[in-house]
Design an enzyme around this catalytic site. Structure first.
Site, mmCIF file in Angstrom:
data_model
loop_
_atom_site.group_PDB
_atom_site.id
_atom_site.type_symbol
_atom_site.label_atom_id
_atom_site.label_comp_id
_atom_site.label_asym_id
_atom_site.label_seq_id
_atom_site.Cartn_x
_atom_site.Cartn_y
_atom_site.Cartn_z
ATOM 1 N N HIS A 1 -90.988 48.408 -91.263
ATOM 2 C CA HIS A 1 -91.813 48.154 -89.675
ATOM 3 C C HIS A 1 -91.567 46.730 -89.264
ATOM 4 C CE1 HIS A 1 -94.608 51.759 -91.231
ATOM 5 N NE2 HIS A 1 -93.357 52.239 -90.657
ATOM 6 N N CYS B 1 -83.665 41.398 -81.305
ATOM 7 C CA CYS B 1 -83.059 41.953 -80.135
ATOM 8 C C CYS B 1 -83.558 43.441 -79.937
ATOM 9 C CB CYS B 1 -81.659 41.747 -79.855
ATOM 10 S SG CYS B 1 -80.942 42.443 -78.369
ATOM 11 N N CYS C 1 -79.335 44.994 -79.791
ATOM 12 C CA CYS C 1 -78.325 44.863 -80.831
ATOM 13 C C CYS C 1 -79.188 44.645 -82.197
ATOM 14 C CB CYS C 1 -77.360 43.946 -80.651
ATOM 15 S SG CYS C 1 -78.271 42.011 -80.754
ATOM 16 N N CYS D 1 -76.078 39.400 -77.315
ATOM 17 C CA CYS D 1 -75.820 40.399 -76.576
ATOM 18 C C CYS D 1 -76.671 40.319 -75.054
ATOM 19 C CB CYS D 1 -76.029 41.767 -77.148
ATOM 20 S SG CYS D 1 -77.761 42.135 -76.942
ATOM 21 N N SER E 1 -101.568 54.958 -97.793
ATOM 22 C CA SER E 1 -102.218 56.162 -97.711
ATOM 23 C C SER E 1 -101.225 57.455 -97.645
ATOM 24 C CB SER E 1 -103.064 56.274 -96.667
ATOM 25 O OG SER E 1 -102.318 55.890 -95.500
ATOM 26 N N ALA F 1 -104.323 46.566 -106.670
ATOM 27 C CA ALA F 1 -102.798 46.381 -106.864
ATOM 28 C C ALA F 1 -102.680 45.270 -107.815
ATOM 29 C CB ALA F 1 -102.030 46.174 -105.635
HETATM 30 N N1 APR Z 1 -104.794 47.636 -104.031
HETATM 31 C C1 APR Z 1 -104.054 48.783 -103.890
HETATM 32 N N2 APR Z 1 -104.341 49.916 -102.616
HETATM 33 C C2 APR Z 1 -105.277 49.553 -102.097
HETATM 34 C C3 APR Z 1 -106.208 48.239 -102.274
HETATM 35 C C4 APR Z 1 -105.814 47.458 -103.411
HETATM 36 N N3 APR Z 1 -106.465 46.449 -103.580
HETATM 37 N N4 APR Z 1 -107.075 48.292 -101.354
HETATM 38 C C5 APR Z 1 -106.745 49.690 -100.611
HETATM 39 N N5 APR Z 1 -105.644 50.346 -101.041
HETATM 40 C C6 APR Z 1 -105.200 51.521 -100.616
HETATM 41 C C7 APR Z 1 -106.098 52.302 -99.639
HETATM 42 O O1 APR Z 1 -106.830 53.301 -100.556
HETATM 43 C C8 APR Z 1 -105.054 53.234 -98.957
HETATM 44 O O2 APR Z 1 -104.620 54.438 -99.678
HETATM 45 O O3 APR Z 1 -104.117 51.250 -99.561
HETATM 46 C C9 APR Z 1 -104.121 52.462 -98.704
HETATM 47 C C10 APR Z 1 -103.935 51.544 -97.417
HETATM 48 O O4 APR Z 1 -103.596 52.637 -96.387
HETATM 49 P P1 APR Z 1 -103.211 52.457 -94.657
HETATM 50 O O5 APR Z 1 -104.586 51.591 -94.510
HETATM 51 O O6 APR Z 1 -103.139 53.823 -94.130
HETATM 52 O O7 APR Z 1 -101.946 51.479 -94.799
HETATM 53 P P2 APR Z 1 -100.444 52.101 -94.743
HETATM 54 O O8 APR Z 1 -100.325 53.343 -95.760
HETATM 55 O O9 APR Z 1 -99.822 50.885 -95.414
HETATM 56 O O10 APR Z 1 -100.287 52.576 -93.244
HETATM 57 C C11 APR Z 1 -98.941 52.821 -93.065
HETATM 58 O O11 APR Z 1 -99.568 52.805 -90.559
HETATM 59 O O12 APR Z 1 -100.731 52.037 -88.795
HETATM 60 C C12 APR Z 1 -99.515 52.041 -89.422
HETATM 61 O O13 APR Z 1 -97.789 50.570 -89.186
HETATM 62 C C13 APR Z 1 -98.952 50.798 -89.750
HETATM 63 O O14 APR Z 1 -97.601 50.286 -91.924
HETATM 64 C C14 APR Z 1 -98.613 50.784 -91.305
HETATM 65 C C15 APR Z 1 -98.692 52.316 -91.415
#
Ligand code: APR
Length: 272
Positions: free
Chosen positions: A140, A148, A151, A172, A211, A253
């Site tokens: 992302h 750019c 390109c 470019c 998620s 994490a």
């Molecule tokens: N450690 C590990 N996981 C965690 C923690 C933590 N401390 N805290 C929250 N989470 C988990 C949540 O349970 C959830 O499943 O991280 C996840 C975050 O999910 P999202 O907010 O949906 O983020 P992500 O999956 O990265 O979203 C994907 O959506 O909006 C777009 O471009 C944006 O890159 C992003 C994409």
């Protein structure tokens, strides 16, 4: 050793699961990590969905962000330089101040041990790079870089003159935008190609803090599973991926990945 995280209790059951995960990673032919916003929550950056999520609080941004950029790139650049939306100003400041934590460093450690072939991140926060991960695929984009739109050459901000808006590509002549992939924007072909190549050879995916709801990234672990590979999920909560996971490690994490690295290291040493 693992830093003390109040949300983390290393029960014997969880210790056993981490040891199982370590054996899976070390025994695999090719391991790729896929990370999401949850990985950077412990660096002070909110996730997008769920409790405290940006979109939960402010609603998802319009899905035609990129088309709006193309329609008036100068206006988009003025908004980028001086955001009018309070959440965008807040996020910019949070991203600027954020620093990697033990979880980012543990993933860089797994790469250094030769366990991780690649790290695919959905995060634009630059924290994997700051933590020392080198085989990094930012699907992302990266908020600290420019790109750019024609390109797809990427630039450090200091390489681009922004006197006249929108700035143009020195290679470019195309229009330069932030490297972050906007809603409605196709993933840059070079990084997408490299992600598919990494997933193709992967037979064990370590999925951290996502998620697993946004495509094409959410497709990658499903593809690994479809081809008989294994999935290790690291997430305090269940996700779309949980039913497909070979092993789920429930917790934050930072401490989980640091414990995983502590278990993997001796296995790698004894393998040599
Ligand atoms: N450690 C590990 N996981 C965690 C923690 C933590 N401390 N805290 C929250 N989470 C988990 C949540 O349970 C959830 O499943 O991280 C996840 C975050 O999910 P999202 O907010 O949906 O983020 P992500 O999956 O990265 O979203 C994907 O959506 O909006 C777009 O471009 C944006 O890159 C992003 C994409």
């Amino acid at each position: 050793m693992a830093a003390a995280d109040p949300a983390f209790v290393l029960t014997p059951e969880l210790g056993g699961r981490i040891a199982e995960a370590a054996a899976l990673l070390v025994g695999a032919r090719s391991v790729v990590a896929l990370t999401g916003a949850g990985l950077s929550v412990e660096s002070g950056i909110p996730p997008f969905r769920g409790p405290g999520g940006l979109w939960t609080k402010y609603g998802e941004p319009p899905l035609d962000g990129y088309q709006r950029f193309l329609a008036d790139p100068a206006a988009a650049w003025r908004e980028r330089l001086h955001p009018t939306e309070p959440w965008a100003r807040g996020l910019m400041e949070t991203l600027r101040r954020a620093r990697p934590h033990a979880g980012h460093r543990a993933l860089a450690g797994l790469e250094a041990l030769g366990v991780l072939e690649a790290t695919i991140t959905q995060n634009v926060d630059d924290l994997h790079r700051q933590a020392g991960t080198r085989k990094l695929l930012e699907i992302h984009g990266n908020h600290a870089l420019l790109r750019c739109a024609e390109c797809h050459q990427r630039f450090e901000p200091k390489e681009i003159e922004i006197e006249r808006l929108p700035p143009h590509c020195p290679q470019c002549g195309g229009i330069v935008k932030g490297d972050t992939v906007q809603f409605g924007e196709p993933i840059p072909p070079d990084v997408l190609r490299d992600c598919y190549a990494a997933v193709e050879s992967c037979n064990c995916m370590l999925v951290v803090g996502t998620s697993a709801t946004v495509y094409p990234a959410a497709e990658f672990p499903l593809e690994v599973r479809r081809r008989g590979g294994s999935i290790v999920e690291v997430n305090p909560h269940e996700s779309e991926l949980t039913p497909m996971a070979t092993l789920s490690l429930r917790g934050p994490a930072g401490a989980l990945l640091e414990n995983l690295l502590d278990r993997v290291r001796p296995l790698m040493t004894s393998r040599r």
